[in-house]
Write an enzyme that holds these catalytic residues in place. Structure first.
Site, PDB file in Angstrom:
ATOM      1  N   ASP A   1      -4.770   8.872   3.376  1.00 35.98           N
ATOM      2  CA  ASP A   1      -3.832   7.754   3.520  1.00 35.98           C
ATOM      3  C   ASP A   1      -4.668   6.478   3.646  1.00 35.98           C
ATOM      4  O   ASP A   1      -5.824   6.511   4.067  1.00 35.98           O
ATOM      5  CB  ASP A   1      -2.899   7.966   4.705  1.00 35.98           C
ATOM      6  CG  ASP A   1      -1.661   7.074   4.624  1.00 35.98           C
ATOM      7  OD1 ASP A   1      -1.561   6.277   3.654  1.00 35.98           O
ATOM      8  OD2 ASP A   1      -0.801   7.149   5.509  1.00 35.98           O
ATOM      9  N   SER A   2      -4.038   5.365   3.288  1.00 34.40           N
ATOM     10  CA  SER A   2      -4.797   4.123   3.087  1.00 34.40           C
ATOM     11  C   SER A   2      -5.089   3.347   4.360  1.00 34.40           C
ATOM     12  O   SER A   2      -5.922   2.448   4.351  1.00 34.40           O
ATOM     13  CB  SER A   2      -4.005   3.223   2.154  1.00 34.40           C
ATOM     14  OG  SER A   2      -2.679   3.087   2.658  1.00 34.40           O
ATOM     15  N   GLY A   3      -4.388   3.629   5.445  1.00 33.13           N
ATOM     16  CA  GLY A   3      -4.701   2.950   6.699  1.00 33.13           C
ATOM     17  C   GLY A   3      -3.638   2.011   7.218  1.00 33.13           C
ATOM     18  O   GLY A   3      -3.538   1.808   8.432  1.00 33.13           O
ATOM     19  N   GLY A   4      -2.834   1.438   6.340  1.00 35.89           N
ATOM     20  CA  GLY A   4      -1.856   0.450   6.789  1.00 35.89           C
ATOM     21  C   GLY A   4      -0.890   1.012   7.825  1.00 35.89           C
ATOM     22  O   GLY A   4      -0.610   0.393   8.851  1.00 35.89           O
ATOM     23  N   PHE A   5      -0.414   2.195   7.570  1.00 34.39           N
ATOM     24  CA  PHE A   5       0.571   2.833   8.449  1.00 34.39           C
ATOM     25  C   PHE A   5      -0.035   3.106   9.830  1.00 34.39           C
ATOM     26  O   PHE A   5       0.604   2.881  10.860  1.00 34.39           O
ATOM     27  CB  PHE A   5       1.018   4.145   7.800  1.00 34.39           C
ATOM     28  CG  PHE A   5       2.142   4.834   8.516  1.00 34.39           C
ATOM     29  CD1 PHE A   5       3.439   4.380   8.387  1.00 34.39           C
ATOM     30  CD2 PHE A   5       1.906   5.953   9.295  1.00 34.39           C
ATOM     31  CE1 PHE A   5       4.486   5.030   9.026  1.00 34.39           C
ATOM     32  CE2 PHE A   5       2.938   6.614   9.943  1.00 34.39           C
ATOM     33  CZ  PHE A   5       4.237   6.146   9.805  1.00 34.39           C
TER      34      PHE A   5
ATOM     35  N   ASP B   1      -0.340  -0.420   1.999  1.00 35.60           N
ATOM     36  CA  ASP B   1       1.067  -0.842   1.988  1.00 35.60           C
ATOM     37  C   ASP B   1       1.457  -1.316   3.375  1.00 35.60           C
ATOM     38  O   ASP B   1       0.686  -1.178   4.320  1.00 35.60           O
ATOM     39  CB  ASP B   1       1.972   0.323   1.548  1.00 35.60           C
ATOM     40  CG  ASP B   1       1.886   1.510   2.493  1.00 35.60           C
ATOM     41  OD1 ASP B   1       0.829   1.681   3.133  1.00 35.60           O
ATOM     42  OD2 ASP B   1       2.854   2.278   2.607  1.00 35.60           O
TER      43      ASP B   1
ATOM     44  N   GLN C   1       8.353   1.319  -1.070  1.00 32.64           N
ATOM     45  CA  GLN C   1       8.901   0.880   0.217  1.00 32.64           C
ATOM     46  C   GLN C   1      10.324   0.369  -0.034  1.00 32.64           C
ATOM     47  O   GLN C   1      10.873   0.598  -1.094  1.00 32.64           O
ATOM     48  CB  GLN C   1       7.989  -0.184   0.848  1.00 32.64           C
ATOM     49  CG  GLN C   1       6.633   0.373   1.309  1.00 32.64           C
ATOM     50  CD  GLN C   1       6.733   1.302   2.522  1.00 32.64           C
ATOM     51  OE1 GLN C   1       7.751   1.367   3.218  1.00 32.64           O
ATOM     52  NE2 GLN C   1       5.665   2.074   2.763  1.00 32.64           N
TER      53      GLN C   1
ATOM     54  N   GLY D   1       7.771   4.712   4.208  1.00 32.20           N
ATOM     55  CA  GLY D   1       8.762   4.005   5.005  1.00 32.20           C
ATOM     56  C   GLY D   1       9.965   4.842   5.372  1.00 32.20           C
ATOM     57  O   GLY D   1      11.040   4.303   5.645  1.00 32.20           O
TER      58      GLY D   1
ATOM     59  N   ASP E   1       3.314  15.563   3.746  1.00 26.54           N
ATOM     60  CA  ASP E   1       2.341  15.733   4.826  1.00 26.54           C
ATOM     61  C   ASP E   1       3.080  15.458   6.127  1.00 26.54           C
ATOM     62  O   ASP E   1       4.037  14.679   6.141  1.00 26.54           O
ATOM     63  CB  ASP E   1       1.182  14.733   4.717  1.00 26.54           C
ATOM     64  CG  ASP E   1       1.587  13.363   5.244  1.00 26.54           C
ATOM     65  OD1 ASP E   1       2.267  12.631   4.508  1.00 26.54           O
ATOM     66  OD2 ASP E   1       1.265  13.046   6.407  1.00 26.54           O
TER      67      ASP E   1
HETATM   68  N1  GUN Z   1       2.787   7.817   6.356  1.00 29.06           N
HETATM   69  C1  GUN Z   1       4.095   7.968   6.641  1.00 29.06           C
HETATM   70  N2  GUN Z   1       4.811   6.942   6.121  1.00 29.06           N
HETATM   71  C2  GUN Z   1       3.929   6.125   5.503  1.00 29.06           C
HETATM   72  C3  GUN Z   1       4.060   4.898   4.766  1.00 29.06           C
HETATM   73  O1  GUN Z   1       5.135   4.342   4.599  1.00 29.06           O
HETATM   74  N3  GUN Z   1       2.902   4.362   4.277  1.00 29.06           N
HETATM   75  C4  GUN Z   1       1.681   4.962   4.453  1.00 29.06           C
HETATM   76  N4  GUN Z   1       0.602   4.379   3.929  1.00 29.06           N
HETATM   77  N5  GUN Z   1       1.540   6.105   5.132  1.00 29.06           N
HETATM   78  C5  GUN Z   1       2.647   6.678   5.644  1.00 29.06           C
END
Ligand code: GUN
Length: 374
Positions: free
Chosen positions: A93-97, A147, A191, A218, A268
């Site tokens: 995952d990219s980190g924003g969340f 995101d 999103q 989201g 996940d």
């Molecule tokens: N993990 C669960 N929901 C999200 C999301 O909306 N964005 C990201 N990057 N990871 C998530």
């Protein structure tokens, strides 16, 4: 320019799909559930357990790993698959969340998100470009765009602003990904909160940019299940049929069954391991809370027909005792039991879709959960 497609659809049954996703570290059978190894470790389990349970792919987190031990260090040590010795496919995952839920003093700007590390307070800037660079250093098979995810309920204006920002970040992420190894993939993230029109705008915008796969983000952020399923139905028709679709951070076995019925290929969630650490078992009879006193004298296993030894061999009374005593073994056994149950559910869904009997399977599985075990 359109990207190579590493996903092969093998079969469809209604909107449900089964296929194969090919990565540099192995092939993923879909629908797939990715256990979450946030910090490069699966809490309570060895990698061999995760493999034996039937997982083809696991998830790691950019946010945690860039802070500790550091993306450059993992790169020097040969990448995340080698460093951890998981060896198989990994999505990051990219980190924003995670910034939104864990970091202090975070600020979202056009350029990116700035925050202070939850570990030592260091000021850090995460831009779409840096998120891609970190994921490349980690050697991720599937990278996610940066995101902004908004918790629900939220005002339409806030949801729309975050969705549009995420689209601009999608464009920048895609550009930053150019020149990445051909086997590696980049997924965009839809999103748009609980607003159908915004979900559609997001899905169409991402499809116009072009990604190897498409995530729906989201969701599972405070809305009812019916809203989550409705948002999948809003987004899915606008995503390319031949590309994989990933529902992020979801969910319960029931969520997975209903989302697969609506065309989702990947998931996940921390639920099987986290709930396992808190004494909860997922079974074909539904969820069983082993803290409950009614298990104290119960000599039966959780499921004598399970293919997972711990679900078959240990009594509920012993599992109850371990959980009540706070023994590490209780958390380990239940994490394994839950990951194995999730993987057996995915395997059963894949077989049912391939055999054209998904609808019957869905009804039978829901009946089993509703009936309970006593
Ligand atoms: N993990 C669960 N929901 C999200 C999301 O909306 N964005 C990201 N990057 N990871 C998530």
């Amino acid at each position: 320019m359109s990207l190579a497609n590493h996903f092969e659809l093998l079969g469809r049954d209604g909107d449900a799909r089964t296929g194969l996703l090919t990565t540099a570290h192995g092939t993923v059978r879909t629908p797939a559930f990715m256990p979450v190894g946030t910090q490069g470790a699966m809490k309570g389990l060895q990698w061999q357990d995760v493999r034996d349970a039937g997982a083809d792919i696991v998830l790691g987190n950019t946010y945690h790993l860039m802070l500790r031990p550091g993306a450059e260090r993992i790169h020097e040590l040969g990448g995340l698959q080698k460093f951890t010795r998981w060896g198989g496919p990994m999505l990051t995952d990219s980190g924003g969340f995670q910034v939104m839920s864990l970091a202090q003093l975070r600020k979202v700007k056009e350029q990116g998100v700035t925050f202070r590390s939850h570990i030592d307070g260091t000021a850090i800037e995460l831009t779409p470009e840096r998120a891609i660079e970190v994921q490349r250093l980690l050697g991720s098979d599937i990278a996610m765009q940066l995101d902004e995810c908004v918790r629900l309920p939220a005002e339409r204006g806030d949801i729309e602003r975050a969705m549009q920002l995420s689209l601009r970040w999608a464009e920048r992420s895609r550009r930053a990904f150019e020149g990445a190894p051909a086997a590696n993939m980049l997924f965009g993230i839809v999103q748009g909160g609980d607003i159908p029109e915004l979900r559609r705008t997001s899905a169409c915008g991402l499809t116009g940019i072009g990604f190897h796969g498409y995530a729906i983000g989201g969701l599972a952020v405070g809305e009812p299940q019916a809203t989550m399923l409705a948002m999948i139905e809003e987004a899915a028709p606008w995503l390319p049929m031949e590309r994989p679709r990933y529902l992020m951070g979801v969910g319960t076995p029931h969520d997975l069954l209903e989302a697969v019925a609506r065309g989702i290929d990947m998931f996940d969630c921390v639920m099987p391991t986290r709930n396992g650490r808190h004494g909860m078992a997922f079974t074909r009879f539904g969820q069983i809370n082993l803290r409950n006193a009614r298990h104290a004298d119960d000599p039966r296993p959780l499921d004598e027909e399970s293919s997972w030894p711990a679900a078959r061999d240990y009594s509920r009374a012993y599992l109850h005792h371990l959980v009540r005593s706070g023994e590490t073994l209780g958390a380990m056994l239940l994490s394994g039991i839950n990951i194995a149950y999730y993987q057996s559910l995915m395997q059963a869904m894949r077989s049912a879709i391939a055999g054209g009997v998904f609808q019957e399977f869905r009804e039978r599985t829901r009946e089993g959960w509703a009936r309970g075990d006593i």
